[in-house]
Design a protein around this motif. Structure first.
Motif, PDB file in Angstrom:
ATOM      1  N   SER B  45     -12.313  -8.269  10.311  1.00 39.02           N
ATOM      2  CA  SER B  45     -12.461  -7.789  11.681  1.00 39.02           C
ATOM      3  C   SER B  45     -11.999  -8.764  12.752  1.00 39.02           C
ATOM      4  N   CYS B  46     -12.093 -10.073  12.501  1.00 40.97           N
ATOM      5  CA  CYS B  46     -11.748 -10.999  13.592  1.00 40.97           C
ATOM      6  C   CYS B  46     -10.246 -11.070  13.804  1.00 40.97           C
ATOM      7  N   LYS B  47      -9.497 -10.860  12.744  1.00 43.58           N
ATOM      8  CA  LYS B  47      -8.030 -10.831  12.750  1.00 43.58           C
ATOM      9  C   LYS B  47      -7.379 -12.200  12.978  1.00 43.58           C
ATOM     10  N   LEU B  48      -8.178 -13.243  12.963  1.00 43.74           N
ATOM     11  CA  LEU B  48      -7.626 -14.587  13.122  1.00 43.74           C
ATOM     12  C   LEU B  48      -6.709 -14.966  11.966  1.00 43.74           C
ATOM     13  N   CYS B  49      -6.986 -14.394  10.815  1.00 38.71           N
ATOM     14  CA  CYS B  49      -6.242 -14.783   9.618  1.00 38.71           C
ATOM     15  C   CYS B  49      -4.964 -13.976   9.448  1.00 38.71           C
ATOM     16  N   THR B  50      -4.563 -13.264  10.511  1.00 42.27           N
ATOM     17  CA  THR B  50      -3.350 -12.450  10.403  1.00 42.27           C
ATOM     18  C   THR B  50      -2.154 -13.316  10.010  1.00 42.27           C
ATOM     19  N   VAL B  51      -1.460 -12.875   8.975  1.00 39.91           N
ATOM     20  CA  VAL B  51      -0.274 -13.580   8.491  1.00 39.91           C
ATOM     21  C   VAL B  51       0.858 -12.569   8.355  1.00 39.91           C
ATOM     22  N   SER B  52       2.051 -13.082   8.208  1.00 44.07           N
ATOM     23  CA  SER B  52       3.170 -12.197   7.965  1.00 44.07           C
ATOM     24  C   SER B  52       3.384 -12.110   6.455  1.00 44.07           C
ATOM     25  N   ILE B  53       3.276 -10.907   5.933  1.00 45.46           N
ATOM     26  CA  ILE B  53       3.405 -10.694   4.493  1.00 45.46           C
ATOM     27  C   ILE B  53       4.726  -9.969   4.275  1.00 45.46           C
ATOM     28  N   GLY B  54       5.734 -10.729   3.913  1.00 40.84           N
ATOM     29  CA  GLY B  54       7.059 -10.129   3.761  1.00 40.84           C
ATOM     30  C   GLY B  54       7.514  -9.418   5.017  1.00 40.84           C
ATOM     31  N   GLY B  55       7.153  -9.962   6.181  1.00 42.59           N
ATOM     32  CA  GLY B  55       7.600  -9.375   7.441  1.00 42.59           C
ATOM     33  C   GLY B  55       6.605  -8.427   8.076  1.00 42.59           C
ATOM     34  N   ARG B  56       5.623  -7.977   7.316  1.00 45.71           N
ATOM     35  CA  ARG B  56       4.611  -7.078   7.852  1.00 45.71           C
ATOM     36  C   ARG B  56       3.366  -7.907   8.157  1.00 45.71           C
ATOM     37  N   LEU B  57       2.689  -7.620   9.270  1.00 41.70           N
ATOM     38  CA  LEU B  57       1.507  -8.413   9.601  1.00 41.70           C
ATOM     39  C   LEU B  57       0.261  -7.825   8.951  1.00 41.70           C
ATOM     40  N   GLY B  58      -0.578  -8.680   8.410  1.00 38.10           N
ATOM     41  CA  GLY B  58      -1.812  -8.206   7.795  1.00 38.10           C
ATOM     42  C   GLY B  58      -2.814  -9.340   7.699  1.00 38.10           C
ATOM     43  N   ALA B  59      -4.070  -8.973   7.464  1.00 37.61           N
ATOM     44  CA  ALA B  59      -5.127  -9.982   7.372  1.00 37.61           C
ATOM     45  C   ALA B  59      -5.088 -10.654   6.001  1.00 37.61           C
ATOM     46  N   ALA B  60      -5.067 -11.985   6.006  1.00 35.62           N
ATOM     47  CA  ALA B  60      -5.018 -12.721   4.734  1.00 35.62           C
ATOM     48  C   ALA B  60      -6.303 -12.540   3.934  1.00 35.62           C
ATOM     49  N   CYS B  61      -7.402 -12.243   4.633  1.00 35.41           N
ATOM     50  CA  CYS B  61      -8.687 -12.171   3.929  1.00 35.41           C
ATOM     51  C   CYS B  61      -8.885 -10.836   3.221  1.00 35.41           C
ATOM     52  N   THR B  62      -8.072  -9.824   3.563  1.00 35.22           N
ATOM     53  CA  THR B  62      -8.251  -8.531   2.902  1.00 35.22           C
ATOM     54  C   THR B  62      -7.036  -8.118   2.072  1.00 35.22           C
ATOM     55  N   ASN B  63      -5.904  -8.771   2.289  1.00 36.93           N
ATOM     56  CA  ASN B  63      -4.716  -8.400   1.511  1.00 36.93           C
ATOM     57  C   ASN B  63      -4.642  -9.215   0.233  1.00 36.93           C
ATOM     58  N   LYS B  64      -4.415  -8.525  -0.840  1.00 40.97           N
ATOM     59  CA  LYS B  64      -4.354  -9.190  -2.139  1.00 40.97           C
ATOM     60  C   LYS B  64      -3.039  -9.942  -2.299  1.00 40.97           C
ATOM     61  N   ALA B  65      -3.119 -11.087  -2.963  1.00 40.59           N
ATOM     62  CA  ALA B  65      -1.899 -11.832  -3.279  1.00 40.59           C
ATOM     63  C   ALA B  65      -1.114 -11.059  -4.333  1.00 40.59           C
ATOM     64  N   ALA B  66       0.199 -11.161  -4.281  1.00 36.31           N
ATOM     65  CA  ALA B  66       1.029 -10.496  -5.296  1.00 36.31           C
ATOM     66  C   ALA B  66       2.180 -11.419  -5.677  1.00 36.31           C
ATOM     67  N   GLU B  67       2.569 -11.302  -6.891  1.00 33.78           N
ATOM     68  CA  GLU B  67       3.618 -12.155  -7.446  1.00 33.78           C
ATOM     69  C   GLU B  67       4.857 -12.174  -6.535  1.00 33.78           C
ATOM     70  N   GLY B  68       5.268 -13.373  -6.181  1.00 37.12           N
ATOM     71  CA  GLY B  68       6.521 -13.539  -5.464  1.00 37.12           C
ATOM     72  C   GLY B  68       6.484 -13.187  -3.981  1.00 37.12           C
ATOM     73  N   MET B  69       5.331 -12.755  -3.478  1.00 36.37           N
ATOM     74  CA  MET B  69       5.310 -12.337  -2.076  1.00 36.37           C
ATOM     75  C   MET B  69       5.518 -13.550  -1.161  1.00 36.37           C
ATOM     76  N   LYS B  70       6.161 -13.302  -0.029  1.00 35.08           N
ATOM     77  CA  LYS B  70       6.439 -14.384   0.914  1.00 35.08           C
ATOM     78  C   LYS B  70       5.526 -14.241   2.124  1.00 35.08           C
ATOM     79  N   VAL B  71       4.672 -15.256   2.294  1.00 32.35           N
ATOM     80  CA  VAL B  71       3.684 -15.200   3.375  1.00 32.35           C
ATOM     81  C   VAL B  71       3.945 -16.321   4.371  1.00 32.35           C
ATOM     82  N   GLU B  72       3.904 -15.978   5.650  1.00 34.73           N
ATOM     83  CA  GLU B  72       4.002 -17.003   6.688  1.00 34.73           C
ATOM     84  C   GLU B  72       2.709 -17.048   7.472  1.00 34.73           C
TER      85      GLU B  72
END
Ligand SMILES: Cc1cc2nc3c(=O)[nH]c(=O)nc-3n(C[C@H](O)[C@H](O)[C@H](O)COP(=O)(O)O)c2cc1C
Ligand code: SF4
Ligand code: SF4
Ligand code: SF4
Ligand code: FES
Lengths: 181, 239, 595
Positions: B45-72
């Protein structure tokens, strides 16, 4: 060699406690270095009552009454760079605790029930600055160029800030100089 | 071989099912966060952990890691936006750090230091919020609540008590307690509950414990939150 | 008599199977029968349902239609979409309040009546409109409000009010295959049973049907993935929340083509293997509730719902209606599911999406009303027939809800690809200057773009089409929408909870003539934060109206800006008013020029 032109600095305390000013004086021996590059205009330090054209305006305290607005606007008009200094100037600070107390209750407390008061009257003297409903940070009244947080900001932070500004650098505070308390 | 993904150019191993936040924390990489806590169900909910996941923005705390994904994560743009979120949290409540027991140990404040926040910037709301001092051992200071629901989760999922909840919606959302009187004293909260100590800010504090640690010795006085992510906890690791 | 005695809590709770998942429905019935949800009712519900009180309070305090204080015997809520305002809502509301000697948001002294605003109630074609105790009255004018005022003064029970007040014409102006053709209940189901589930999905796939609720996700893909997902049970949910201001086509589908919609849901049940379905009907459509229940009953009679549907062994499916309670966010599919489960309508973290983890964490298809209607048609007439309508990327027809400055507001059914200009001609909007397509969360287009087309590849739309003529102030349009979003933000995530209110306040500041270029810059900054950081579609789109009108109608903003540099965040002189009253001062120093 001619001496470099000194920076003109004005300071004031609005709804603040002079703590930031104390901290400014607290830069100790560096104060002597500072006055080599800086000249003070209107300031509690100089007792000059109105501020002329200045390079830097340092404002302590938030805005709690009409008089604060006049002073602040004078600073904004005359200072090339305005620095909100300390928690109160930046967020309203401790004085903003009254923001959710009804103004009428504040007056009652001060003039009717206050300790040592008998038959207190709410004054209507035009000399007295009229208070706002709420205390506001100065950035909600005028445009502010820089923010120097702290309660008060550490002397070193003030020194760093002013010397950065004097040198024409974007002021930058190290981790331990950045504090909100 | 362990699966990996790339975080800011660094290879991060992860186990199936782990979130980006969990994997990063295990690898010792800090991603700014406030509503995340390794012991509790992700909230997002706080959205502080928003990262770019292969160009799409999402919360790092709720998005699962996946093989080879590029996160900024550590980009100027993302940190700028995170700073704006922290600023929103400051103006939404009434945060008077100089008079707050939590100052120096507060994660909201520390995240703001980390992100170089000099001013809350937005117009202050100065909301009228209740302070609840009814409980003998615990103070509930709603002025400092950021609605992260950590106390809600802790009370429900660990203490099994449901002492806290969120009432209302939008900017009027507020922390509520499980009592008809609305008073903390009338709930079953005990000072030893997990919910009583999990608050990242000064909204839930133990009474008579304020200002005991001298300035200079507090958690974030010398250490950026990136080096000491969770108050009173070692960095979470995976064996 | 204490209110809770009037209110049969145990009876209501029993009617909803003592299931806390039905809490929103339980609270709705409590609210309806007692007029309020008093604090002690929360305690008793907690006991009866065996859940903590704090859970009940969370839900009860989330929905706009629930309240703990009495709103009297008659609660009047004026729909507050910009279209209502354009039709004179503000003046009529004031007129009404004066007639009854009341102030908005204050219970009348005799405890009889309460007046307030509410978000758009799905009657933009018959604006202005209101709800009285949840029942809609359209097409307000002074005469109708006089009548309402009289009925209230006479304390006439709502049931005895003249039915003509509540009559809501469909206003179908241009029927097509969905609305214009007769449908024999059972036709689509028979074809489905003959074809089998796999072939039905294949038809849907061939039809290239995409969701009509806004996002345009391919329906066959959603159904197929839900069918494949493992779970203890599968569910079908029809999204009839229709909360987007300016949209009302689902209202008309449900009022006059409910069989088509229910049949589409039943086809879906067959395709994915579901036994239970829900119609989530927005609370504002309370007036449709009884009628829809009777349609369901008739379908059970006809063997189109219930056990062994149409004699097919083991094909069991039934539909329940759940009513919303004043929360636009419950149109978002995962928030809707939370609401179905008795919780505040806050969007879940996705993935997983509902097709895998929906109602009670089981595989669930959520589709819009119109999508189900299309699915029924496709089951009946085949995918090729449907795919031949519209454009290659946007198959079929689209129901468009036209309102605002035009002669013939109502529902229009167009094959996809219809131009905005065509629609404007058809509805008699010669003077159109701008159109808000798909509501506040959609796209505002100016007269320069009237050749654009209604299609997923150009102007995607959930159906709203609000027309604004040259005289309209597009700033006020955007301001109305910012108020809507701030009111409807669920408050879950930081950017939207705070950002929508900041936007609203800044627009109000501009409206008061105290804006500056700084404020314009601030709003763009907030928009950026909303777009990049918000948790769901509401937050992502909440700043669109401001940003788009700023871009397309810059004059509407510029003439409001007081100066280019900076203006105080609050009214300096106004903030001294309280102190002036207390001290009795009015001298020069007791004022600040807002120069
Ligand atoms: C804030 C918000 C409100 C929504 N409101 C509705 C609505 O009222 N009706 C609807 O069908 N879909 C609505 N949606 C879209 C749904 O989340 C979902 O995509 C849709 O119901 C799926 O059905 P479809 O594929 O048939 O369009 C809304 C989405 C958001 C983000
Ligand atoms: S909770 Fe944290 S940010 Fe808020 S006042 Fe206390 S120390 Fe400051
Ligand atoms: S009280 Fe603390 S833990 Fe609970 S929601 Fe508020 S900030 Fe989070
Ligand atoms: S974007 Fe708004 S509506 Fe969506 S989850 Fe966040 S607060 Fe709720
Ligand atoms: S830490 Fe991920 S959203 Fe709060």
């Amino acid at each position: 060699m001619t001496e470099p032109k000194k920076l003109k600095v004005a300071t004031c305390s609005l709804a603040g406690c002079f703590g930031c000013h104390m901290s400014l004086l607290d830069i100790d021996e560096k104060l002597f270095e500072l006055v080599k590059v800086v000249e003070f205009d209107r300031s509690p330090i100089t007792d000059i009552k109105h501020c002329g054209p200045c390079d830097i305006g340092i404002v302590e305290g938030g805005v709690c009454n009409a008089e604060n607005v006049h002073v602040l606007k004078e600073f904004r008009k005359n200072c090339r760079v305005l620095v909100a200094t300390g928690a109160c100037a930046i967020t309203g600070g401790i004085p903003a605790w009254r923001n959710n107390v009804d103004l009428w209750d504040c007056f009652q407390e001060v003039y009717h029930y206050g300790i040592g008061l008998e038959n207190g009257q709410i004054p209507n003297d035009p000399e007295l600055p009229l208070p706002f409903d709420k205390v506001h940070p100065i950035g909600e009244v005028v445009r502010v160029d820089h923010f120097l947080p702290g309660c008060p900001p550490p002397a070193d932070a003030i020194w760093k800030f002013l010397t950065d500004l004097a040198a024409g650098r974007e002021p930058k505070l190290e981790y331990e100089m950045l504090h909100y308390d | 071989m362990a699966k990996t993904f790339i975080l800011d150019g660094k290879t991060i191993p992860f186990e199936e099912g782990e979130t980006i936040m969990e994997a990063a924390a295990a690898a010792g990489v800090y991603i700014p966060h406030l509503c995340h806590h390794p012991e509790f169900k992700p909230h997002g909910s706080c959205k502080l952990c928003t990262v770019s996941i292969g160009g799409r923005l999402g919360a790092a705390c709720t998005n699962k890691a996946a093989e080879g994904m590029k996160v900024e994560s550590e980009t100027e743009a993302l940190n700028g936006d995170r700073r704006a979120l922290v600023q929103m949290l400051f103006v939404e409540g009434n945060h008077v750090c100089p008079s707050c027991e939590k100052s120096g140990n507060c994660q909201l404040q520390a995240a703001a230091y980390h992100l170089g926040m000099l001013t809350p910037h937005f117009t202050h709301f100065y909301p009228a919020r209740d302070v609840d001092a009814s409980h003998p051992d615990v103070l509930l200071e709603r002025n400092r609540c950021i609605l992260c629901e950590l106390c809600v989760r802790a009370s429900r999922d660990v203490d099994g008590k449901h002492v806290f909840g969120i009432g209302g919606r939008g900017i009027r959302a507020r922390l509520i307690v499980n009592a008809a009187s609305g008073r903390l004293a009338d709930t079953s909260l005990s000072v030893t509950d997990r919910a009583a100590e999990v608050c990242p800010t000064g909204a839930i504090v133990r009474k008579r414990h304020g200002f005991t640690i001298p300035i200079g010795k507090r958690l974030y006085d010398h250490h950026d939150i990136a080096e000491a992510p969770v108050a009173g906890m070692e960095r979470p690791g995976r064996d | 008599m204490p209110e809770q005695d009037v209110c049969d809590l145990p009876g209501i709770v029993a009617r909803w199977q003592h299931d806390p998942a039905n809490l929103v429905q339980i609270l709705r019935e409590v609210q309806e029968s007692c007029g309020t949800i008093p604090s002690d009712a929360l305690d008793r519900l907690a006991q009866l349902l065996g859940v903590p009180r704090v859970r009940i309070e969370s839900t009860a305090s989330f929905y706009a239609f629930f309240h703990a204080e009495s709103h009297g015997a008659y609660e009047i809520l004026f729909s507050d979409n910009i279209v209502d305002r354009m039709a004179g809502k503000e003046a009529l509301k004031q007129y009404f309040c004066e007639r009854l000697w009341l102030e908005p948001r204050k219970l009348s002294e005799d405890g009889l009546v309460y007046v307030d605003d509410t978000a758009d109630i799905g009657l933009a074609d018959q604006a202005p409109a209101l709800l009285v105790n949840g029942y809609a009255i359209p097409s307000l004018d002074k005469a109708r409000l006089d009548l309402v005022a009289e009925l209230i003064r006479a304390r006439k029970p709502l049931a005895d009010w003249p039915p003509m007040l509540f009559e809501i014409p469909d206003n179908v102006r241009k029927p097509g295959p969905l609305m214009g053709e007769a449908f024999a209940p059972g036709a689509a189901l028979k074809a489905t049973l003959a074809r089998g589930a796999d072939a039905t999905l294949a038809e849907l796939d061939a039809a290239n049907l995409r969701g009509r609720g806004g996002a345009g996700f391919k329906t066959a893909t959603k159904w197929a993935s839900c069918r494949k997902a493992e779970g203890e049970a599968h569910y079908v949910v029809c999204n009839a929340d229709e909360g987007e201001p300016g949209t009302f086509k689902d209202r008309v589908l449900l009022a006059s083509h409910a069989d088509l919609v229910f049949e589409g849901m039943t086809v879906c049940a067959r395709a994915i293997g579901a036994r239970r379905g829900f119609l989530y009907l927005r609370g504002e459509y309370r007036n449709l509730h009884e009628k829809l229940k009777s349609v369901l009953a008739a379908r059970r009679e006809q063997g189109l719902l219930g056990r062994n549907i149409l004699g097919e062994d083991g094909f069991d499916f039934d539909i329940e209606i759940h009513l919303g309670a004043g929360a636009y966010i419950c149109g978002e599919e995962s928030a809707l599911i939370e609401s179905l489960e008795g919780k505040p309508g806050k969007p879940r973290n996705r993935p997983p999406f509902p097709d895998r983890r929906g109602y009670r964490d089981q595989p669930t298809v959520v589709n819009n009303v119109e999508t189900f209607a299309c699915a029924a048609k496709i089951a009946e007439k085949g995918g090729a027939w449907f795919a031949a309508l519209g454009t290659p990327q946007s198959a079929g027809t689209k129901l468009v809800s036209v309102s605002g400055d035009c002669k013939r507001p109502g529902v229009y059914e167009y094959p996809f690809g219809a131009s905005v200009r065509q629609i404007l001609i058809d509805c008699g909007a010669e003077d159109a200057h701008a159109v808000q397509v798909s509501g506040p969360s959609g796209t505002c287009i100016s007269f320069r773009e009237f050749d654009r087309r209604i299609a997923f590849e150009d102007l995607a739309t959930a159906g709203a089409f609000m027309v604004f003529s040259r005289e309209r102030d597009m700033f006020e349009v955007a301001r109305n929408f910012t108020h809507f979003f701030a009111h409807e933000s669920c408050g879950f995530c930081t950017p939207c909870r705070v950002g929508t209110s900041l936007l609203k306040n800044t627009m109000d500041k501009l409206a008061a003539g105290k804006g500056s270029a700084y404020d314009m810059h601030e709003m763009k900054h907030i928009m950026h934060i909303l777009r990049s950081m918000a948790h769901c579609g509401l937050g992502h789109t909440a700043a669109n109206p401001v940003v788009q009108t700023m871009e397309k109608f810059p004059d509407a903003y510029e003439r409001r800006l007081k100066r280019l540099d900076f203006e105080p965040a609050f009214d300096l002189d106004g903030a001294l008013q309280t102190a002036r009253l207390i001290t009795g001062r009015d001298d020069a120093w007791a004022h600040l020029a807002n120069e």
